[in-house]
Design a protein around this motif. Structure first.
Motif, PDB file in Angstrom:
ATOM      1  N   LEU A 110       3.156  -6.006  -4.440  1.00 43.42           N
ATOM      2  CA  LEU A 110       4.275  -5.470  -5.211  1.00 43.42           C
ATOM      3  C   LEU A 110       3.811  -4.859  -6.530  1.00 43.42           C
ATOM      4  CD1 LEU A 110       6.781  -8.405  -4.712  1.00 43.42           C
ATOM      5  CD2 LEU A 110       6.768  -6.219  -3.533  1.00 43.42           C
ATOM      6  N   PHE A 111       2.663  -5.303  -7.030  1.00 44.72           N
ATOM      7  CA  PHE A 111       2.184  -4.877  -8.337  1.00 44.72           C
ATOM      8  C   PHE A 111       1.002  -3.919  -8.274  1.00 44.72           C
ATOM      9  CE2 PHE A 111       4.009  -9.145  -8.760  1.00 44.72           C
ATOM     10  CZ  PHE A 111       5.065  -8.843  -9.595  1.00 44.72           C
ATOM     11  N   VAL A 112       0.397  -3.740  -7.099  1.00 42.61           N
ATOM     12  CA  VAL A 112      -0.773  -2.874  -6.951  1.00 42.61           C
ATOM     13  C   VAL A 112      -0.369  -1.678  -6.098  1.00 42.61           C
ATOM     14  CG1 VAL A 112      -3.141  -2.737  -6.096  1.00 42.61           C
ATOM     15  CG2 VAL A 112      -2.310  -4.860  -7.083  1.00 42.61           C
ATOM     16  N   THR A 113      -0.491  -0.465  -6.634  1.00 40.21           N
ATOM     17  CA  THR A 113      -0.096   0.719  -5.881  1.00 40.21           C
ATOM     18  C   THR A 113      -1.272   1.486  -5.303  1.00 40.21           C
ATOM     19  OG1 THR A 113      -0.066   2.035  -7.894  1.00 40.21           O
ATOM     20  CG2 THR A 113       2.017   1.037  -7.215  1.00 40.21           C
ATOM     21  N   SER A 114      -2.465   1.253  -5.801  1.00 42.30           N
ATOM     22  CA  SER A 114      -3.640   1.964  -5.319  1.00 42.30           C
ATOM     23  C   SER A 114      -4.074   1.395  -3.965  1.00 42.30           C
ATOM     24  CB  SER A 114      -4.779   1.825  -6.318  1.00 42.30           C
ATOM     25  OG  SER A 114      -5.982   2.298  -5.767  1.00 42.30           O
ATOM     26  N   THR A 115      -4.388   2.282  -3.037  1.00 46.70           N
ATOM     27  CA  THR A 115      -4.805   1.850  -1.703  1.00 46.70           C
ATOM     28  C   THR A 115      -6.103   1.063  -1.769  1.00 46.70           C
ATOM     29  OG1 THR A 115      -3.775   3.818  -0.778  1.00 46.70           O
ATOM     30  CG2 THR A 115      -5.332   2.655   0.626  1.00 46.70           C
ATOM     31  N   LEU A 116      -7.054   1.555  -2.534  1.00 49.85           N
ATOM     32  CA  LEU A 116      -8.348   0.875  -2.637  1.00 49.85           C
ATOM     33  C   LEU A 116      -8.184  -0.520  -3.225  1.00 49.85           C
ATOM     34  CD1 LEU A 116     -11.448   0.949  -2.434  1.00 49.85           C
ATOM     35  CD2 LEU A 116     -11.452   1.875  -4.755  1.00 49.85           C
ATOM     36  N   TYR A 117      -7.443  -0.644  -4.317  1.00 47.39           N
ATOM     37  CA  TYR A 117      -7.255  -1.948  -4.944  1.00 47.39           C
ATOM     38  C   TYR A 117      -6.462  -2.895  -4.054  1.00 47.39           C
ATOM     39  CZ  TYR A 117      -9.046   0.014  -9.277  1.00 47.39           C
ATOM     40  OH  TYR A 117      -9.842   0.599 -10.220  1.00 47.39           O
ATOM     41  N   THR A 118      -5.539  -2.370  -3.276  1.00 49.57           N
ATOM     42  CA  THR A 118      -4.787  -3.218  -2.358  1.00 49.57           C
ATOM     43  C   THR A 118      -5.716  -3.841  -1.322  1.00 49.57           C
ATOM     44  OG1 THR A 118      -2.851  -1.801  -2.631  1.00 49.57           O
ATOM     45  CG2 THR A 118      -2.845  -3.278  -0.757  1.00 49.57           C
ATOM     46  N   TRP A 119      -6.600  -3.033  -0.748  1.00 48.64           N
ATOM     47  CA  TRP A 119      -7.544  -3.563   0.239  1.00 48.64           C
ATOM     48  C   TRP A 119      -8.562  -4.511  -0.402  1.00 48.64           C
ATOM     49  CZ3 TRP A 119      -6.892  -3.519   5.275  1.00 48.64           C
ATOM     50  CH2 TRP A 119      -6.067  -2.560   5.849  1.00 48.64           C
ATOM     51  N   VAL A 120      -9.045  -4.179  -1.603  1.00 47.40           N
ATOM     52  CA  VAL A 120     -10.053  -5.015  -2.262  1.00 47.40           C
ATOM     53  C   VAL A 120      -9.475  -6.377  -2.637  1.00 47.40           C
ATOM     54  CG1 VAL A 120     -11.449  -5.239  -4.364  1.00 47.40           C
ATOM     55  CG2 VAL A 120     -11.470  -3.103  -3.078  1.00 47.40           C
ATOM     56  N   VAL A 121      -8.318  -6.381  -3.268  1.00 49.74           N
ATOM     57  CA  VAL A 121      -7.704  -7.649  -3.694  1.00 49.74           C
ATOM     58  C   VAL A 121      -7.327  -8.486  -2.480  1.00 49.74           C
ATOM     59  CG1 VAL A 121      -5.721  -8.659  -4.872  1.00 49.74           C
ATOM     60  CG2 VAL A 121      -6.908  -6.729  -5.890  1.00 49.74           C
ATOM     61  N   GLY A 122      -6.788  -7.864  -1.438  1.00 53.53           N
ATOM     62  CA  GLY A 122      -6.425  -8.601  -0.225  1.00 53.53           C
ATOM     63  C   GLY A 122      -7.640  -9.218   0.452  1.00 53.53           C
ATOM     64  N   THR A 123      -8.727  -8.460   0.515  1.00 51.48           N
ATOM     65  CA  THR A 123      -9.952  -8.980   1.118  1.00 51.48           C
ATOM     66  C   THR A 123     -10.514 -10.131   0.296  1.00 51.48           C
ATOM     67  OG1 THR A 123     -10.414  -6.781   1.995  1.00 51.48           O
ATOM     68  CG2 THR A 123     -12.248  -8.337   1.940  1.00 51.48           C
ATOM     69  N   LEU A 124     -10.480 -10.011  -1.025  1.00 56.94           N
ATOM     70  CA  LEU A 124     -10.961 -11.105  -1.878  1.00 56.94           C
ATOM     71  C   LEU A 124     -10.116 -12.366  -1.704  1.00 56.94           C
ATOM     72  CD1 LEU A 124     -11.849  -9.248  -5.201  1.00 56.94           C
ATOM     73  CD2 LEU A 124     -13.416 -10.315  -3.588  1.00 56.94           C
ATOM     74  N   LEU A 125      -8.812 -12.207  -1.643  1.00 59.16           N
ATOM     75  CA  LEU A 125      -7.947 -13.374  -1.447  1.00 59.16           C
ATOM     76  C   LEU A 125      -8.165 -14.009  -0.078  1.00 59.16           C
ATOM     77  CD1 LEU A 125      -4.627 -12.202  -3.125  1.00 59.16           C
ATOM     78  CD2 LEU A 125      -6.136 -14.037  -3.895  1.00 59.16           C
ATOM     79  N   CYS A 126      -8.398 -13.193   0.945  1.00 56.25           N
ATOM     80  CA  CYS A 126      -8.713 -13.752   2.265  1.00 56.25           C
ATOM     81  C   CYS A 126     -10.058 -14.478   2.237  1.00 56.25           C
ATOM     82  CB  CYS A 126      -8.719 -12.652   3.323  1.00 56.25           C
ATOM     83  SG  CYS A 126      -7.082 -12.068   3.756  1.00 56.25           S
ATOM     84  N   GLY A 127     -11.021 -13.952   1.481  1.00 57.89           N
ATOM     85  CA  GLY A 127     -12.305 -14.632   1.319  1.00 57.89           C
ATOM     86  C   GLY A 127     -12.154 -15.970   0.608  1.00 57.89           C
ATOM     87  N   ILE A 128     -11.294 -16.022  -0.389  1.00 56.23           N
ATOM     88  CA  ILE A 128     -11.028 -17.294  -1.082  1.00 56.23           C
ATOM     89  C   ILE A 128     -10.398 -18.286  -0.118  1.00 56.23           C
ATOM     90  CG2 ILE A 128      -9.582 -18.370  -2.856  1.00 56.23           C
ATOM     91  CD1 ILE A 128     -10.033 -15.789  -4.512  1.00 56.23           C
ATOM     92  N   ALA A 129      -9.469 -17.832   0.720  1.00 58.33           N
ATOM     93  CA  ALA A 129      -8.850 -18.710   1.704  1.00 58.33           C
ATOM     94  C   ALA A 129      -9.885 -19.235   2.692  1.00 58.33           C
ATOM     95  CB  ALA A 129      -7.733 -17.984   2.434  1.00 58.33           C
ATOM     96  N   TYR A 130     -10.813 -18.375   3.106  1.00 59.70           N
ATOM     97  CA  TYR A 130     -11.856 -18.789   4.022  1.00 59.70           C
ATOM     98  C   TYR A 130     -12.792 -19.819   3.378  1.00 59.70           C
ATOM     99  CZ  TYR A 130     -15.779 -18.546   7.265  1.00 59.70           C
ATOM    100  OH  TYR A 130     -16.772 -18.860   8.144  1.00 59.70           O
ATOM    101  N   TYR A 131     -13.090 -19.608   2.085  1.00 59.29           N
ATOM    102  CA  TYR A 131     -13.978 -20.534   1.365  1.00 59.29           C
ATOM    103  C   TYR A 131     -13.360 -21.922   1.248  1.00 59.29           C
ATOM    104  CZ  TYR A 131     -16.852 -22.428  -2.390  1.00 59.29           C
ATOM    105  OH  TYR A 131     -17.673 -23.229  -3.136  1.00 59.29           O
ATOM    106  N   TYR A 132     -12.065 -22.000   0.985  1.00 62.72           N
ATOM    107  CA  TYR A 132     -11.398 -23.282   0.811  1.00 62.72           C
ATOM    108  C   TYR A 132     -10.796 -23.829   2.104  1.00 62.72           C
ATOM    109  CZ  TYR A 132     -11.876 -22.951  -4.208  1.00 62.72           C
ATOM    110  OH  TYR A 132     -12.392 -22.887  -5.468  1.00 62.72           O
TER     111      TYR A 132
END
Length: 90
Positions: A66-88
């Motif tokens: 809802l707060f990120v409009t850039s396509t690149l940042y949307t994919w980067v932040v989503g991938t990082l959050l999925c990586g955090i979920a995988y780590y924990y």
């Protein structure tokens, strides 16, 4: 003949969204949908298993597009959050 005043045209929904600052691309909408679905799944799984990191990352994945409009940042932040979920992952 009388001169009629021209009626101003009604802006399209896309123009209205752009004037409000919402300028999403198709790639950003696809990413937001994908990460939103993953976020719902993580949130439900985390609540069922009482695992707070999964709940937190799930909420993050559902809310951040809802707060990120850039396509690149949307994919980067989503991938990082999925990586955090995988780590924990328990």
């Amino acid at each position: 003949m009388e001169d009629f005043e021209t009626v101003p045209s009604i802006p399209s929904p896309l123009e209205t969204m752009q004037t409000l600052g919402f300028d999403y691309s198709v790639g950003a909408l696809v990413a937001a949908t994908l990460f939103g679905i993953i976020g719902i799944w993580l949130f439900r799984k985390g609540r069922r298993e009482a695992h707070l990191p999964n709940v937190a990352v799930g909420v993050g994945l559902m809310v951040y597009p809802l707060f990120v409009t850039s396509t690149l940042y949307t994919w980067v932040v989503g991938t990082l959050l999925c990586g955090i979920a995988y780590y924990y992952w328990p």
